[in-house]
Design an enzyme around this catalytic site. Structure first.
Site, short mmCIF file in Angstrom:
data_model
loop_
_atom_site.label_atom_id
_atom_site.label_comp_id
_atom_site.label_asym_id
_atom_site.label_seq_id
_atom_site.Cartn_x
_atom_site.Cartn_y
_atom_site.Cartn_z
N GLY A 237 -4.66 3.05 2.67
CA GLY A 237 -4.14 2.43 1.45
C GLY A 237 -4.64 1.00 1.32
O GLY A 237 -5.00 0.55 0.22
N ASP A 238 -4.68 0.27 2.43
CA ASP A 238 -5.16 -1.12 2.37
C ASP A 238 -6.67 -1.17 2.16
O ASP A 238 -7.17 -2.09 1.51
CB ASP A 238 -4.74 -1.87 3.64
CG ASP A 238 -3.24 -2.15 3.63
OD1 ASP A 238 -2.74 -2.61 2.60
OD2 ASP A 238 -2.58 -1.88 4.65
N ALA B 299 -0.45 1.71 11.18
CA ALA B 299 -1.44 2.78 11.28
C ALA B 299 -2.10 2.65 12.65
O ALA B 299 -2.23 1.54 13.17
CB ALA B 299 -2.49 2.62 10.18
N LYS C 165 -8.21 2.84 23.41
CA LYS C 165 -6.74 2.78 23.61
C LYS C 165 -6.00 3.20 22.33
O LYS C 165 -5.07 4.00 22.37
CB LYS C 165 -6.34 1.37 24.05
CG LYS C 165 -6.95 0.98 25.38
CD LYS C 165 -6.45 -0.34 25.89
CE LYS C 165 -7.17 -0.70 27.19
NZ LYS C 165 -6.67 -1.93 27.79
N SER D 8 0.82 -1.21 0.00
CA SER D 8 0.00 0.00 0.00
C SER D 8 0.86 1.27 0.00
O SER D 8 0.32 2.37 -0.10
CB SER D 8 -0.94 0.00 1.21
OG SER D 8 -0.21 -0.13 2.41
N HIS D 9 2.19 1.12 0.11
CA HIS D 9 3.03 2.32 0.18
C HIS D 9 4.21 2.30 -0.78
O HIS D 9 5.20 2.98 -0.57
CB HIS D 9 3.45 2.59 1.64
CG HIS D 9 2.27 3.06 2.42
ND1 HIS D 9 1.34 2.19 2.93
CD2 HIS D 9 1.81 4.31 2.68
CE1 HIS D 9 0.36 2.87 3.50
NE2 HIS D 9 0.62 4.16 3.37
N PHE E 212 3.96 10.28 2.48
CA PHE E 212 3.00 9.41 1.81
C PHE E 212 3.51 7.97 1.83
O PHE E 212 3.04 7.15 1.04
CB PHE E 212 2.87 9.89 0.36
CG PHE E 212 1.51 9.74 -0.27
CD1 PHE E 212 0.34 9.80 0.47
CD2 PHE E 212 1.39 9.58 -1.65
CE1 PHE E 212 -0.91 9.69 -0.14
CE2 PHE E 212 0.15 9.47 -2.26
CZ PHE E 212 -1.00 9.53 -1.50
#
Ligand code: NDP
Ligand code: PYC
Length: 331
Positions: free
Chosen positions: A186-187, A179, A229, A46-47, A120
């Site tokens: 992205g995923d 994340a 949390k 995704s990156h 990004f």
């Protein structure tokens, strides 16, 4: 999903050429191509190349300066600030990380504040940089709101990633990079592209209802991981990446961004710590005992291990064909 095989060299040159064709100078293009290629090498799908259309949109709209030259300042011997002057984050990191490493080695703990950058990418490259040199690395950055604080259905946090890497001389570091949303956007976008559902609890649709449809979540909100949390950790990331750097919070980035689809201007906080100075002699054997105990428990896999295994494979990588066609059209 149709794919085509690309060697790592081809991935690097495709990424570099598309950045050069869209206004980057060599330093900016190479810093980006390096980060994109390493993401594909490790399976951070995704990156990697997936982000190229967004990078190009930001260059074409003029939001990001592909010829920016980051500048570095020592605010104190242990606090370094790099101003990217509007570049993508990788070049600013390349300028700041050697100085952060030097300060950490001398003082035991040091901080690198990045301002005026557009992030990004994944964050493990910056924390692994420190771990590969014998230091602990912690990094976080904010984005634009897509995550609702626990208890609400109103986006305020970015997907706000946090990465931590611990050095293991002679071995790959222990590293996580996640994340603070239940899933990176992205995923979610890749799941929507590939026609896959996501687990219930990932996010809410535009009416605030739980859904497994990633396209509906993209129009609604993501939830933080782990309820209140994870929400607290997402808040911490806002405070460190924006409050502590003086850069934009996610909501401020949304308000000032030109909405071209590329990353907004923001900050990143990177912290280095020296176990040799703080824990002293013997830290390595002491920690290795713990790491062995943890990784030997049945069912446990160490974070970072998937990527490090992928890294051993020097062969070509299967890349989504439609994505390659899109990237080729940007050359
Ligand atoms: P994942 O949920 O896939 O993984 C998070 C971490 O958990 C990784 O370190 C991963 O290791 C580890 N992990 C995964 N599964 C297991 C398991 N079963 N046991 C132990 N550890 C496990 O990542 P995210 O989707 O949360 O984030 C993906 C990427 O998106 C990150 O690189 C992040 O930096 C990036 N991102 C960037 C943003 C930005 O603003 N620039 C915003 C949000 C995300 P491994 O890697 O080995 O699988
Ligand atoms: O995947 O959530 C994400 C993301 C935001 C910015 C870069 N990646």
């Amino acid at each position: 999903m149709s794919t085509t095989d690309l060697s790592l060299d081809k991935i690097y040159s495709l990424a570099k050429n598309v950045m050069l064709a869209n206004g980057c100078d060599t330093a900016n293009a190479e810093a980006l191509a390096d980060i994109i290629c390493r993401a594909e090498r490790d399976g951070s799908h995704s990156h990697g190349l997936f982000r190229v259309p967004g990078y190009v949109k930001a260059l074409r709209s003029g939001k990001v300066d592909g010829k920016a030259k980051p500048t570095i300042r020592h605010l104190t011997p242990a606090v370094i600030q790099v101003d990217g002057h509007g570049c993508f984050a990788p070049l600013a990191q390349a300028v700041g990380l050697p100085a952060l490493t030097e300060a950490t080695a001398k003082i035991g703990i040091a901080a690198l504040s990045l301002v005026g950058v557009h992030h990004f990418a994944a964050l493990w490259p910056e924390t692994e940089y420190l771990a590969d040199r014998g230091f602990v690395g912690i990094a976080c950055t904010a984005y634009m709101p897509s995550v609702a604080p626990a208890g609400s259905n109103e986006a305020l946090f970015g997907t706000n990633p946090l990465s931590f890497a611990w050095p293991r001389p002679g071995h790959n570091p222990v590293v996580y990079d996640m994340a603070t949303a239940s899933m990176a956007m992205g995923d979610v976008q890749i799941a929507a592209r590939d026609g896959r559902e996501v687990p219930l609890g990932t996010g809410l649709d535009a009416n605030g209802q739980p859904t497994t449809d990633p396209a509906a979540i993209a129009k609604g909100v993501l939830l933080p991981f782990g309820g209140y949390k994870g929400s607290a950790i997402a808040m911490m990331v806002e405070l460190l990446a924006a409050g502590m750097t003086g850069e934009q919070f996610s909501f401020e980035a949304r308000d000032t961004d030109n909405k071209d689809g590329g990353p907004p201007r923001g900050g990143e906080m990177i912290i280095g710590m020296s176990p040799a100075i703080i824990a002293g002699d013997g830290w390595q054997d002491h920690v290795e005992g713990f790491v062995q105990k943890l990784s030997n428990i049945d069912g446990v896999r160490m974070p970072g291990a998937r990527r490090h295994k992928n890294r051993m494979d020097k062969g070509p990588r299967p890349i989504n064909l439609a994505l390659i066609e899109t990237i080729n059209s940007l050359l």
